[in-house]
Scaffold this active site. Structure first.
Site, PDB file in Angstrom:
ATOM      1  NE  ARG A 153      32.451   5.639  46.489  1.00 60.90           N
ATOM      2  CZ  ARG A 153      33.055   4.494  46.805  1.00 60.90           C
ATOM      3  NH1 ARG A 153      33.552   4.317  48.005  1.00 60.90           N
ATOM      4  NH2 ARG A 153      33.149   3.545  45.920  1.00 60.90           N
TER       5      ARG A 153
ATOM      6  CE  LYS B 159      27.197  26.596  39.314  1.00 55.41           C
ATOM      7  NZ  LYS B 159      27.189  27.422  38.096  1.00 55.41           N
TER       8      LYS B 159
ATOM      9  CD  GLU C 256      31.703  37.533  37.993  1.00 53.88           C
ATOM     10  OE1 GLU C 256      30.527  37.551  38.395  1.00 53.88           O
ATOM     11  OE2 GLU C 256      32.048  37.001  36.918  1.00 53.88           O
TER      12      GLU C 256
ATOM     13  CE  LYS D  52      28.010  31.702  43.631  1.00 56.75           C
ATOM     14  NZ  LYS D  52      29.177  31.357  42.896  1.00 56.75           N
TER      15      LYS D  52
ATOM     16  CD  GLU E  99      23.828  26.830  37.708  1.00 55.87           C
ATOM     17  OE1 GLU E  99      24.426  25.774  37.489  1.00 55.87           O
ATOM     18  OE2 GLU E  99      24.297  27.956  37.474  1.00 55.87           O
TER      19      GLU E  99
ATOM     20  NE  ARG F  37      24.070  28.045  43.064  1.00 52.68           N
ATOM     21  CZ  ARG F  37      25.233  27.414  43.188  1.00 52.68           C
ATOM     22  NH1 ARG F  37      25.965  27.126  42.146  1.00 52.68           N
ATOM     23  NH2 ARG F  37      25.676  27.073  44.366  1.00 52.68           N
TER      24      ARG F  37
ATOM     25  CG  ASN G 225      24.315  32.796  34.593  1.00 54.41           C
ATOM     26  OD1 ASN G 225      25.451  32.691  35.057  1.00 54.41           O
ATOM     27  ND2 ASN G 225      23.520  31.765  34.421  1.00 54.41           N
TER      28      ASN G 225
ATOM     29  CG  HIS H 282      27.968  35.701  33.646  1.00 53.00           C
ATOM     30  ND1 HIS H 282      27.791  36.809  34.442  1.00 53.00           N
ATOM     31  CD2 HIS H 282      29.014  35.029  34.183  1.00 53.00           C
ATOM     32  CE1 HIS H 282      28.683  36.791  35.426  1.00 53.00           C
ATOM     33  NE2 HIS H 282      29.441  35.725  35.287  1.00 53.00           N
TER      34      HIS H 282
ATOM     35  CG  HIS I 222      29.514  32.742  28.994  1.00 50.43           C
ATOM     36  ND1 HIS I 222      28.464  32.136  29.654  1.00 50.43           N
ATOM     37  CD2 HIS I 222      30.507  32.847  29.898  1.00 50.43           C
ATOM     38  CE1 HIS I 222      28.821  31.899  30.908  1.00 50.43           C
ATOM     39  NE2 HIS I 222      30.044  32.322  31.078  1.00 50.43           N
TER      40      HIS I 222
ATOM     41  CG  HIS J 296      34.626  35.138  33.589  1.00 48.26           C
ATOM     42  ND1 HIS J 296      33.729  34.634  32.667  1.00 48.26           N
ATOM     43  CD2 HIS J 296      33.933  35.269  34.746  1.00 48.26           C
ATOM     44  CE1 HIS J 296      32.561  34.466  33.245  1.00 48.26           C
ATOM     45  NE2 HIS J 296      32.657  34.839  34.509  1.00 48.26           N
TER      46      HIS J 296
HETATM   47  N1  LIG Z   1      32.923  27.543  41.020  1.00 48.30           N
HETATM   48  C1  LIG Z   1      32.283  28.654  40.695  1.00 48.30           C
HETATM   49  O1  LIG Z   1      31.132  28.882  41.105  1.00 48.30           O
HETATM   50  C2  LIG Z   1      32.963  29.654  39.825  1.00 48.30           C
HETATM   51  C3  LIG Z   1      32.437  30.945  39.691  1.00 48.30           C
HETATM   52  C4  LIG Z   1      33.152  31.876  38.932  1.00 48.30           C
HETATM   53  C5  LIG Z   1      34.337  31.512  38.306  1.00 48.30           C
HETATM   54  N2  LIG Z   1      34.808  30.243  38.440  1.00 48.30           N
HETATM   55  C6  LIG Z   1      36.050  29.820  37.822  1.00 48.30           C
HETATM   56  O2  LIG Z   1      37.102  30.573  38.405  1.00 48.30           O
HETATM   57  C7  LIG Z   1      38.179  30.631  37.483  1.00 48.30           C
HETATM   58  C8  LIG Z   1      38.713  32.044  37.466  1.00 48.30           C
HETATM   59  O3  LIG Z   1      39.143  32.338  38.750  1.00 48.30           O
HETATM   60  P1  LIG Z   1      40.131  33.555  39.037  1.00 48.30           P
HETATM   61  O4  LIG Z   1      39.644  34.728  38.297  1.00 48.30           O
HETATM   62  O5  LIG Z   1      40.290  33.608  40.482  1.00 48.30           O
HETATM   63  O6  LIG Z   1      41.455  33.121  38.261  1.00 48.30           O
HETATM   64  P2  LIG Z   1      42.786  32.323  38.682  1.00 48.30           P
HETATM   65  O7  LIG Z   1      42.538  31.331  39.718  1.00 48.30           O
HETATM   66  O8  LIG Z   1      43.361  31.855  37.386  1.00 48.30           O
HETATM   67  O9  LIG Z   1      43.717  33.463  39.284  1.00 48.30           O
HETATM   68  C9  LIG Z   1      44.130  34.520  38.445  1.00 48.30           C
HETATM   69  C10 LIG Z   1      45.645  34.727  38.518  1.00 48.30           C
HETATM   70  O10 LIG Z   1      45.951  35.431  39.702  1.00 48.30           O
HETATM   71  C11 LIG Z   1      46.977  34.753  40.422  1.00 48.30           C
HETATM   72  N3  LIG Z   1      46.696  35.021  41.822  1.00 48.30           N
HETATM   73  C12 LIG Z   1      45.706  34.510  42.567  1.00 48.30           C
HETATM   74  N4  LIG Z   1      45.680  35.093  43.770  1.00 48.30           N
HETATM   75  C13 LIG Z   1      46.697  35.984  43.801  1.00 48.30           C
HETATM   76  C14 LIG Z   1      47.152  36.908  44.760  1.00 48.30           C
HETATM   77  N5  LIG Z   1      46.524  37.083  45.923  1.00 48.30           N
HETATM   78  N6  LIG Z   1      48.243  37.651  44.471  1.00 48.30           N
HETATM   79  C15 LIG Z   1      48.856  37.517  43.263  1.00 48.30           C
HETATM   80  N7  LIG Z   1      48.439  36.681  42.299  1.00 48.30           N
HETATM   81  C16 LIG Z   1      47.365  35.925  42.564  1.00 48.30           C
HETATM   82  C17 LIG Z   1      46.865  33.313  40.004  1.00 48.30           C
HETATM   83  O11 LIG Z   1      48.096  32.642  40.149  1.00 48.30           O
HETATM   84  C18 LIG Z   1      46.459  33.441  38.536  1.00 48.30           C
HETATM   85  O12 LIG Z   1      47.602  33.631  37.735  1.00 48.30           O
HETATM   86  C19 LIG Z   1      37.634  30.166  36.142  1.00 48.30           C
HETATM   87  O13 LIG Z   1      38.126  28.870  35.856  1.00 48.30           O
HETATM   88  C20 LIG Z   1      36.133  30.121  36.348  1.00 48.30           C
HETATM   89  O14 LIG Z   1      35.513  29.116  35.565  1.00 48.30           O
HETATM   90  C21 LIG Z   1      34.152  29.316  39.196  1.00 48.30           C
END
Ligand SMILES: NC(=O)c1ccc[n+]([C@@H]2O[C@H](COP(=O)([O-])OP(=O)(O)OC[C@H]3O[C@@H](n4cnc5c(N)ncnc54)[C@H](O)[C@@H]3O)[C@@H](O)[C@H]2O)c1
Length: 368
Positions: free
Chosen positions: A127, A149, A191, A233, A243, A247, A251, A254, A258, A271
């Site tokens: 938990r 999130k 972003e 943010k 949210e 928040r 978007n 977005h 999307h 993305h």
């Molecule tokens: N929680 C939230 O509020 C929120 C907000 C926006 C996006 N997201 C989520 O985030 C995800 C996308 O995140 P992302 O864009 O970071 O993608 P990711 O985590 O898939 O990373 C992208 C790629 O870069 C590589 N990588 C990461 N750091 C590296 C580094 N320093 N050097 C070399 N390679 C590296 C990873 O191994 C991966 O292959 C999605 O699932 C999305 O839904 C969540």
């Protein structure tokens, strides 16, 4: 180059005194930060992905061990498919076999995928374990690690299972961005620009002035802009943790983005690329409704975020249908986020299908 933009450490304010720090620091200082924000050294879990683990895992483990921590490392594959119930279960199995307690910290080292997956594991195990986000992508450093999130995907859609769960602290080592693959880098730029457009005219001016350096990942400039974009943010989240309202301005671009991801299939556009194109469309509607918006100036930056030349091959009707379908699935009316001036956004449902057609035509017109 302009003056310093942001403090390297700031508090993310939440109701009931649950503030926690965002630290633009070094991974090598994480053991000391752990002592300060989590407590005495003990067993801890380190969740990372295979690519990030190979680059930064060993040195972090060595630093933690040197400081008296006992890190137990679990590595997941990289990529969006990892945000699944199977990988969540694998983390549960690993953590419970390792004999965790409620006080066992869980460090999430990686991009948004690791942060969302490991964050949800931390929220659920016993938990709630103390969570530490160590974001290594630009998206994770300015966006996904902030706000609490966490979650995984389901075959019915992205991020459908999850929880709001806040970390003890976030340490963003901006130097790790130097090893990001190019498309992940430019994806994160979208972003960052979005944050400036919706909430911070000064940051936008700084990005504008230093854009060539930013595209070249100039380290000094990145140390300025990453914490500043992260603070935006944090500021929005502080006012709307669950949210319920504000928040929504995050978007911007977005709803259009999307639709691109849905129609093109996940993986064709990152993305951030979809959001960059979505922002072009949203800027067009914004300008239609707010003729004083300095459209040409804003486009100078947004247009320079590299995207694949594939949007024109997608029929506009399909994109618009995807926008409405997404909303129908959520039993709501289609809203979009627009700018009425640089640094200020609003949400509206006052637009026509014709406005959306014009917006998509505008976004497509930038492709060669
Ligand atoms: N929680 C939230 O509020 C929120 C907000 C926006 C996006 N997201 C989520 O985030 C995800 C996308 O995140 P992302 O864009 O970071 O993608 P990711 O985590 O898939 O990373 C992208 C790629 O870069 C590589 N990588 C990461 N750091 C590296 C580094 N320093 N050097 C070399 N390679 C590296 C990873 O191994 C991966 O292959 C999605 O699932 C999305 O839904 C969540």
């Amino acid at each position: 180059m302009s003056v310093s933009l942001a403090p390297q450490t700031f508090a993310i304010a939440l109701p009931h005194g649950r503030d926690y720090p965002y630290i633009a620091g070094k991974l090598s200082d994480v053991p000391a930060m752990m002592r300060q924000h989590v407590g005495a050294p003990r067993k801890c879990l380190l969740i990372t992905d295979i690519a990030v683990g190979a680059l930064y895992g060993d040195s972090l483990v060595a630093d933690l061990t040197q400081d008296g921590w006992q890190p137990h490392v679990f590595t997941v594959p990289n990529g969006e498919a990892t945000k699944s119930v199977d990988h969540l279960t694998a983390i549960f199995d690993f953590a419970l076999t390792e004999g965790i307690e409620r006080s066992t910290p869980l460090l999430a080292l990686g991009g948004g995928v690791v942060g969302d997956l490991a964050g949800f594991a931390a929220a659920s195990l016993l938990r709630g374990l103390p969570l530490i986000h160590l974001p290594t992508t630009l998206i994770a450093q300015v966006d996904s690690s902030i706000g609490g999130k966490t979650g995984i995907n389901h075959t019915m859609g992205k991020n459908l299972i999850g929880a709001f769960y806040q970390p003890r602290f976030i340490c963003a080592d901006v130097d790790t961005l130097q090893s990001l693959p190019e498309r992940e880098w430019t994806s994160g730029l979208a972003e960052m620009v979005k944050h400036a457009l919706i909430a911070d005219a000064d940051l936008f001016a700084y990005l504008e002035e230093n854009w060539t350096f930013i595209l070249a990942r100039d380290s000094a400039i990145m140390h300025e802009v990453v914490p500043r974009a992260a603070e935006i943010k944090a500021h929005v989240v502080a006012q709307d943790e669950r949210e319920k309202g504000l928040r929504a301005i995050l978007n911007f671009g977005h709803t259009f983005g999307h639709a691109i991801e849905n129609v093109a299939g996940y993986g064709t556009f990152t993305h951030g690329e979809a959001v960059a194109l979505g922002m072009l469309a949203a800027l067009h509607v914004s300008h239609q409704q707010n003729p004083d918006l300095p459209l040409e100036r804003l486009l100078q930056v947004v247009c320079q975020i590299p995207t694949p030349n594939l949007l024109s091959s997608i029929p506009t009707d399909q994109l618009i249908d995807a926008m409405y379908f997404d909303k129908k699935m959520k039993h709501g009316k289609l809203h979009i986020v627009l700018l009425d001036r640089l640094g200020h956004a609003y949400v509206t449902d006052t637009f026509s299908r014709q406005d959306l057609i014009a917006a998509w035509t505008f976004a497509k017109s930038f492709e060669t």
